[in-house]
Design a protein around this motif. Structure first.
Motif, PDB file in Angstrom:
ATOM      1  N   LEU A  37       0.857  -1.098   0.038  1.00 61.90           N
ATOM      2  CA  LEU A  37      -0.072  -0.121   0.071  1.00 61.90           C
ATOM      3  C   LEU A  37       0.753   1.218  -0.005  1.00 61.90           C
ATOM      4  N   GLU A  38       1.941   1.231   0.616  1.00 61.83           N
ATOM      5  CA  GLU A  38       3.032   2.435   0.648  1.00 61.83           C
ATOM      6  C   GLU A  38       3.447   2.541  -0.722  1.00 61.83           C
ATOM      7  N   LYS A  39       3.843   1.629  -1.346  1.00 68.99           N
ATOM      8  CA  LYS A  39       4.363   1.963  -2.770  1.00 68.99           C
ATOM      9  C   LYS A  39       3.099   2.457  -3.552  1.00 68.99           C
ATOM     10  N   LEU A  40       1.769   2.286  -3.290  1.00 68.49           N
ATOM     11  CA  LEU A  40       1.030   2.787  -4.175  1.00 68.49           C
ATOM     12  C   LEU A  40       0.537   4.082  -3.626  1.00 68.49           C
ATOM     13  N   GLY A  41       1.208   4.786  -2.603  1.00 66.03           N
ATOM     14  CA  GLY A  41       0.880   6.093  -1.987  1.00 66.03           C
ATOM     15  C   GLY A  41      -0.145   6.072  -0.796  1.00 66.03           C
ATOM     16  N   LEU A  42      -0.415   4.890  -0.387  1.00 64.99           N
ATOM     17  CA  LEU A  42      -1.257   4.678   0.907  1.00 64.99           C
ATOM     18  C   LEU A  42      -0.531   4.466   2.087  1.00 64.99           C
ATOM     19  N   VAL A  43      -0.125   5.352   3.052  1.00 64.18           N
ATOM     20  CA  VAL A  43       0.611   5.358   4.176  1.00 64.18           C
ATOM     21  C   VAL A  43      -0.192   5.067   5.318  1.00 64.18           C
ATOM     22  N   SER A  44      -0.013   3.757   6.317  1.00 66.13           N
ATOM     23  CA  SER A  44      -0.732   3.484   7.251  1.00 66.13           C
ATOM     24  C   SER A  44      -0.248   4.091   8.672  1.00 66.13           C
ATOM     25  N   VAL A  45      -1.420   4.477   9.324  1.00 59.98           N
ATOM     26  CA  VAL A  45      -1.264   4.593  10.864  1.00 59.98           C
ATOM     27  C   VAL A  45      -1.731   3.446  11.471  1.00 59.98           C
ATOM     28  N   ILE A  46      -0.779   2.618  12.136  1.00 58.53           N
ATOM     29  CA  ILE A  46      -1.323   1.424  12.710  1.00 58.53           C
ATOM     30  C   ILE A  46      -1.544   1.467  14.043  1.00 58.53           C
ATOM     31  N   VAL A  47      -2.548   0.860  14.796  1.00 59.40           N
ATOM     32  CA  VAL A  47      -2.856   0.575  16.033  1.00 59.40           C
ATOM     33  C   VAL A  47      -2.847  -0.844  16.181  1.00 59.40           C
ATOM     34  N   VAL A  48      -1.811  -1.344  17.221  1.00 61.99           N
ATOM     35  CA  VAL A  48      -1.917  -2.586  17.484  1.00 61.99           C
ATOM     36  C   VAL A  48      -2.552  -3.252  18.772  1.00 61.99           C
ATOM     37  N   GLU A  49      -3.459  -4.141  18.400  1.00 61.12           N
ATOM     38  CA  GLU A  49      -4.165  -4.600  19.732  1.00 61.12           C
ATOM     39  C   GLU A  49      -3.915  -6.052  19.919  1.00 61.12           C
ATOM     40  N   ASN A  50      -3.973  -6.809  20.996  1.00 57.51           N
ATOM     41  CA  ASN A  50      -3.606  -8.143  21.433  1.00 57.51           C
ATOM     42  C   ASN A  50      -4.658  -8.541  22.123  1.00 57.51           C
ATOM     43  N   ASP A  51      -5.506  -9.419  21.230  1.00 52.89           N
ATOM     44  CA  ASP A  51      -6.575 -10.089  21.658  1.00 52.89           C
ATOM     45  C   ASP A  51      -6.566 -10.839  22.807  1.00 52.89           C
ATOM     46  N   SER A  52      -5.396 -11.624  23.057  1.00 49.20           N
ATOM     47  CA  SER A  52      -5.204 -12.638  23.633  1.00 49.20           C
ATOM     48  C   SER A  52      -4.943 -12.149  25.275  1.00 49.20           C
ATOM     49  N   LEU A  53      -4.460 -10.798  25.395  1.00 52.18           N
ATOM     50  CA  LEU A  53      -4.207 -10.310  26.572  1.00 52.18           C
ATOM     51  C   LEU A  53      -5.286  -9.617  27.274  1.00 52.18           C
ATOM     52  N   PRO A  54      -5.866 -10.198  28.492  1.00 55.52           N
ATOM     53  CA  PRO A  54      -7.088  -9.639  29.092  1.00 55.52           C
ATOM     54  C   PRO A  54      -6.501  -8.190  29.781  1.00 55.52           C
ATOM     55  N   LYS A  55      -7.409  -7.117  29.866  1.00 58.72           N
ATOM     56  CA  LYS A  55      -7.065  -5.953  30.596  1.00 58.72           C
ATOM     57  C   LYS A  55      -6.970  -6.319  32.078  1.00 58.72           C
ATOM     58  N   GLY A  56      -6.142  -5.533  32.447  1.00 59.34           N
ATOM     59  CA  GLY A  56      -5.655  -5.536  34.042  1.00 59.34           C
ATOM     60  C   GLY A  56      -4.972  -6.391  34.725  1.00 59.34           C
ATOM     61  N   GLU A  57      -4.163  -7.323  33.533  1.00 55.33           N
ATOM     62  CA  GLU A  57      -3.389  -8.244  34.210  1.00 55.33           C
ATOM     63  C   GLU A  57      -1.934  -7.572  34.296  1.00 55.33           C
ATOM     64  N   ALA A  58      -1.276  -8.034  35.129  1.00 56.69           N
ATOM     65  CA  ALA A  58       0.144  -7.614  35.422  1.00 56.69           C
ATOM     66  C   ALA A  58       1.022  -7.791  34.241  1.00 56.69           C
TER      67      ALA A  58
END
Length: 625
Positions: free
Chosen positions: A157-178
């Motif tokens: 996509l970047e070669k075609l002119g579309l530059v990504s702004v990426i937000v990474v989520e981790n579905d296997s990581l429960p919220k609030g864990e140490a």
């Protein structure tokens, strides 16, 4: 007159007759431009090209963009029109060379092929003048191999002119864990490393760039009335400085899902809230700055448009499962019309196989409300990086949702990994009487679409006695006019005739044509089947399907589009007669026939084509001479 000039405005919809030609054009120019990348002393042979570049080229070719798709891409990424240069001074008769002298000069000094100006189409695709942005949600965890596939798509996509702004989520990581913050940062760095291994420049933005809670001036009630949820986070222009810095430096910013709370603490939040806040913030900043120009950065910023053009949700589960295809993905979703219905028809069993489908659907609706009308969202599996290119270049689903259902069921392209394309879309409604039709708006739509003058008196007079229904998209952005004609055939029943099918120029390429045709299917030849119960203001699947008939001029370039969607056709001099058989009847007959094989003309078909041709040939023109 004939409907089916089916135009999207002044350009006829999806000029399918030119698709094969456009595909050949793409193959031709890609065969000649490899030297622009590698600059060899002699033309490169296919084996001289880096394998990754071959795959990039093939991904574009497989997208099979039409001429309209190419023009749309160049409108977003190609060079902006320049003011005309002053006309050169006229030559005097003494200094002007003759045509013979010109020809001799050309013969003596042949043009140097290597120094010819590059085709503007080629130059724009390989070296985009304007660079656009996309918001990308990556739903980890992924293996290294899977992450490589995702990174490959981002680099394409970047070669075609579309530059990504990426937000990474981790579905296997429960919220609030140490240790969740450390795990999120580690996942973010894995994405950065995967991008850099594919040759891209990436920048981790590990601090929080969004703030918890709605924006102070938000009117939540007004937003709910418009049908979408206000993001649970927001940004101010100063919060985006790190993202803008990365984009202007030619780097892909990669962020973890963090936000600042009211005590200025960085806390983990849902990635959907971060993506929605960034979408809104980047749109607002681009509007304030004037197409994303940032005076705070050195050099030219003219080449970066911060307004997000695409929303991409990359996960392991793929698109939204469809009730119409036994759990295979929806192909194209009209969020304005279908959002509640998709929720209502979501099988509880899909919550296990597609746990984030509905939340991602809500994210797409929220983001597309802020993005330009031409924007789209795509939910795609990590297995299909090339589909991201197809979506960028064509802005269409992998398989058209307006194809006959039988073709969709047996289409090899339709798999659990097929992407779901989502558009803001338009409301669809069905009008049953002429009195409820806005004649001024329908007249304007038909005349702009067909580029002809409507014979109003005869057209409205005929509809008073023959109208079956009118399907309207939005505020007359598109319409399908269906009439009942004849009534003296073998069975005494009038035929259902598609009299007009038109879409405004401003809505070409935004999915309106497919949305309109799907509604037409549900009200006519698809009626009576469970997957025809779409919420379009009509019969909602209740009733008995009927054959749909229409005619088109033999030289209409849209006929290829009709061939793909009709059950059959016959030629009638200057016309082609098309029809779609009632799908319930076809399904019943196929069950009765069993293994006896296909008969080209069934008993129930005898005489109907002659009757149709006779009735259709007598329908008067709707246009002034």
């Amino acid at each position: 007159m004939i409907p089916p000039a089916v135009r999207q405005g002044t350009c006829r919809i999806a000029p399918a007759a030119t698709q094969s030609r456009s595909a050949q054009t793409f193959r031709a120019f890609y065969a000649t431009i490899r030297n622009n990348w590698r600059q060899p002393s002699a033309p490169a042979e296919p084996e001289d090209v880096d394998p990754s570049e071959k795959d990039f080229i093939m991904s574009i070719l497989r997208a099979n963009p039409s001429l309209r798709d190419t023009r749309s891409y160049l409108a977003s990424f190609g060079p902006r029109p320049k003011p005309p240069s002053p006309a050169p001074a006229k030559r005097t008769e003494e200094s002007a060379p003759t045509a013979i002298q010109d020809r001799k000069t050309k013969d003596v000094v042949p043009p140097d092929i290597a120094q010819r100006l590059q085709s503007p189409v080629v130059a724009s695709i390989l070296n985009p003048i304007v660079r656009r942005t996309a918001l990308v949600k990556v739903q980890a965890p992924f293996t290294d191999r899977q992450l490589e596939s995702v990174a490959t798509g981002m680099v394409y996509l970047e070669k075609l002119g579309l530059v990504s702004v990426i937000v990474v989520e981790n579905d296997s990581l429960p919220k609030g864990e140490a240790g969740e913050r450390a795990a999120l940062l580690e996942e973010t760095m894995r994405v950065v490393n995967a991008l850099e291994k594919q040759g891209a420049k990436a920048r981790p933005v590990l601090g929080a760039v969004v703030r918890l809670g709605p924006k102070p001036e938000d009117d939540e009630l007004a937003a709910q009335q418009r049908g979408f949820a206000v993001p649970e986070a927001h940004t101010f222009p100063s919060d985006l400085v790190h993202i803008r810095s990365a984009l202007h430096a030619g780097e892909i910013p990669v962020l973890p899902p963090l936000a600042l709370d009211s005590f200025c603490r960085s806390v983990r939040v849902d990635a959907n809230d971060v993506v929605a806040a960034l979408t809104r913030g980047m749109v607002e900043v681009a509007a304030q700055d004037g197409r994303g120009r940032d005076p705070g950065f050195d050099g030219e910023s003219e080449d970066m448009d911060l307004t997000p053009l695409r929303l991409m949700i990359i996960n392991k589960e793929g698109g939204v499962p469809s009730y119409a295809r036994s759990g295979l993905p929806h192909l194209l979703v009209n969020l304005n019309a279908e959002y509640p219905y998709i929720h209502n028809t979501f099988d509880p069993r899909w919550h296990a196989s597609h746990p984030t489908a509905l939340s991602n659907l809500a994210l797409a609706r929220t983001c597309l409300e802020y993005m330009p009308p031409s924007s789209s969202a795509v939910m795609v599996s990590h297995r299909s990086p090339s589909s991201l290119i197809a979506n960028l270049v064509t802005n269409k689903p992998a398989v058209s949702s307006s194809l006959p259902h039988a073709l969709l069921q047996g289409n090899r392209k339709l798999t659990p990994a097929t992407p779901t394309l989502l558009r803001r879309g338009l409301p669809i409604r069905v009008i049953r009487t002429v009195a409820d039709v806005d004649k001024v708006k329908l007249k304007a739509l038909l005349e702009q679409s067909f580029q002809r003058i409507l014979d109003e008196e005869s057209f409205w007079h005929r509809l008073e006695t023959h109208l079956d229904y009118v399907i309207v998209a939005g505020d007359y952005a598109g319409a399908a006019v269906v009439t009942r004609e004849g009534g003296h055939g073998p069975d005494g029943e009038p035929i259902t005739y598609l009299d007009k099918f038109a879409v405004l120029p401003s809505h070409q390429g935004d999915g309106t044509v497919d949305f309109l045709w799907v509604a037409l299917h549900d009200e006519s030849y698809g009626l009576g089947l469970p997957f025809s119960a779409n919420p379009n203001g009509g019969k909602e699947g209740k009733g008995e399907g009927c054959d749909l008939v229409w005619r088109s001029r033999a030289d209409n370039p849209v006929n290829k589009w009709y061939f793909e969607r009709s059950s059959g056709h016959i030629r009638m001099g200057r016309w082609v007669l098309f029809w779609c058989d009632a799908e319930v009847r076809l399904k019943t007959i196929e069950g009765r026939r069993g293994s006896q094989g296909l008969s080209y003309v069934e008993d129930w078909e005898h005489g109907r084509l002659t009757h149709w041709a006779d009735v259709v040939d007598k329908i008067p023109s709707s246009w002034k001479k």
